[in-house]
Write a protein that holds these residues in place. Structure first.
Motif, PDB file in Angstrom:
ATOM      1  N   LEU A  18      -9.227 104.644  26.274  1.00 48.01           N
ATOM      2  CA  LEU A  18      -9.501 103.443  25.481  1.00 48.01           C
ATOM      3  C   LEU A  18     -10.307 103.731  24.224  1.00 48.01           C
TER       4      LEU A  18
ATOM      5  N   SER B 205     -16.525 104.122  32.669  1.00 52.21           N
ATOM      6  CA  SER B 205     -15.131 103.857  32.272  1.00 52.21           C
ATOM      7  C   SER B 205     -14.699 102.476  32.727  1.00 52.21           C
TER       8      SER B 205
ATOM      9  N   ALA C 239     -13.906  99.063  30.415  1.00 49.16           N
ATOM     10  CA  ALA C 239     -12.605  98.411  30.540  1.00 49.16           C
ATOM     11  C   ALA C 239     -12.776  96.955  30.975  1.00 49.16           C
TER      12      ALA C 239
ATOM     13  N   ARG D  74      -6.784  97.469  33.856  1.00 48.31           N
ATOM     14  CA  ARG D  74      -6.755  97.638  32.399  1.00 48.31           C
ATOM     15  C   ARG D  74      -6.596  99.108  32.006  1.00 48.31           C
ATOM     16  N   LEU D  75      -7.207 100.001  32.754  1.00 49.07           N
ATOM     17  CA  LEU D  75      -7.025 101.424  32.475  1.00 49.07           C
ATOM     18  C   LEU D  75      -5.582 101.841  32.752  1.00 49.07           C
TER      19      LEU D  75
END
Length: 432
Positions: free
Chosen positions: A74, A100, A104, A412-413
């Protein structure tokens, strides 16, 4: 493959294993390809360095530093640096993984990073601490920078240390790179509102939880474990909202008053004495007693693995707001779920710090700075949106808040992996 929460009958407390378990469970719940978990289960890079420091007596000591960069899908990795004797590789890796997911979840263009040095900073003079801080940056310079990895303060580090680190990085690059690090003093590019950001985010999340539970803040009581930057600011802001903070603890002891502590006076006392222990008019309270206190809100704001199979059964609070990273073990979490305690998980609850760090990074790129009220309003909007995303997932999936936070973050990742083509032959939609 089902996730096991215990190994050989013993509760798992290793933060790296806990992070992996939670990520795998989320990937399974979303029916994601195995490749998503295989990418997320390990960091992209871990660098360990040796940092020699000349002590004031002329002798040299050698300290071990490390930096974990989990995933940069991202954007550049982002996360704090802690100076603590208990720093270890598994802890740093787990914290980078949580960063992370946190980024996100809140919708920030960052991946997760985390760093640390194995040291007790109280045993160093100011000159030695500065030399250690600069040495850490010199050793990590090839893998950090505003477009690679952006550090920030964490346990036992502060704005002054960030200032030394910025100065060292600028010297190495031969130019001003103020966006390389966040949490620095305002005079050299820091953001208004950054010092209070994590605690403010915790309180915004508590306010949102209270709304969902139909609780009135000015009728609630709270206890706070840990009275450093995050714990003290959380207590102060809760106090300002009318919440009665009846107990706090820190490494030096605890303070309890059934009718509520004067938090402003307590902060002054800690600044003068270094601990809450012995605060005038208070009774001593241990961590065990604090967890078992008759209250509405419990805020763990210390280190990992505080709410366990031993302490969780004693908790009477309606809301547990995880201001610390990884304060709850899997077994402790299971017990709280069985007791129907509303848990605001760490990757949501304490994300105010990285959010305002993002604002600082953006302001550095623009060379234009916002007033504190504007920063706080933008933070409030981000926190409320993140909470709402998790709560909607909770209602949709009939899941816990922790599971829902991981579902949103991992989803989302995974969506970013699909967009970049990291996972091939993947036709399934991802809803997050």
């Amino acid at each position: 493959m089902p996730v096991k929460e215990e190994k050989n009958g013993e509760e798992i407390t290793n933060p790296y294993q806990i992070a992996q378990q939670l990520i795998r469970r989320a990937a399974e719940s979303l029916d994601l390809p195995e490749g998503v978990y295989n990418i997320l289960k390990k960091p992209k890079r871990v660098m360990k360095v040796s940092i020699p420091v000349r002590r004031d007596n002329g002798e040299y000591a050698n300290f071990t530093g490390m930096r974990s960069q989990h995933i940069d899908i991202l954007g550049p990795t982002k996360g704090g640096i802690r100076f603590h004797p208990g720093v270890n590789e598994d802890e740093v890796v787990a914290l980078s993984m949580w960063m992370s997911l946190k980024s996100a979840l809140v919708g920030l263009p960052f991946g997760g990073g985390k760093g640390g040095v194995i040291v007790n900073p109280e045993e160093l003079s100011e000159r030695e601490l500065e030399e250690l801080s600069r040495g850490y940056i010199r050793e990590l310079e090839p893998i950090i920078g505003p477009d690679k990895d952006v550090p920030a303060p964490d346990v036992n580090t502060n704005g002054q240390i960030m200032g030394w680190m910025l100065d060292e990085f600028d010297r190495l690059r031969g130019k001003d790179v103020s966006g390389f690090i966040t949490g620095k003093p305002v005079i050299i590019g820091g953001s208004e509102g950054r010092i209070e950001a994590t605690g403010r985010g915790v309180v915004i999340n508590i306010m949102e939880a209270a709304k969902r539970l139909n609780l009135e803040l000015d009728k609630l009581s709270a206890v706070v474990q840990g009275f450093g930057n995050v714990g003290s600011i959380t207590a102060k802001l809760l106090h300002e909202q009318g919440v009665k903070v009846i107990a706090v603890t820190d490494a030096g002891g605890g303070a309890y008053q059934s009718n509520g502590l004067d938090i402003v006076s307590l902060i002054d006392y800690v600044n003068a004495h270094g601990t809450v222990n012995g605060f005038e008019g208070s009774e001593h309270i241990s961590n065990e007693q604090l967890f078992a206190a008759d209250c509405d809100i419990l805020v763990p704001a210390a280190l990992e693995n505080q709410i366990t199979e031993d302490t969780a059964p004693t908790i009477k609070a309606k809301i547990v707001a995880e201001a610390a990273n990884g304060p709850t073990t899997p077994q402790g979490n299971k017990i709280m779920e069985q007791k129907d305690i509303f848990v605001i998980p760490d990757i949501l609850c304490n994300s105010g710090g990285v959010t305002v760090s993002y604002f600082e990074w953006v302001q550095n790129a623009m060379h234009y700075f916002w007033k504190e009220d504007e920063v706080n309003e933008k933070l409030k909007e981000k926190m409320e949106n993140a909470f709402d995303s998790v709560y909607r997932m909770k209602m949709e999936k009939n899941a816990s808040m922790r599971e829902s936070a991981y579902l949103v973050g991992v989803g989302r990742l995974a969506e970013a992996m699909k967009a970049r083509g990291w996972i091939k032959n993947w036709d399934m939609p991802i809803e997050c």
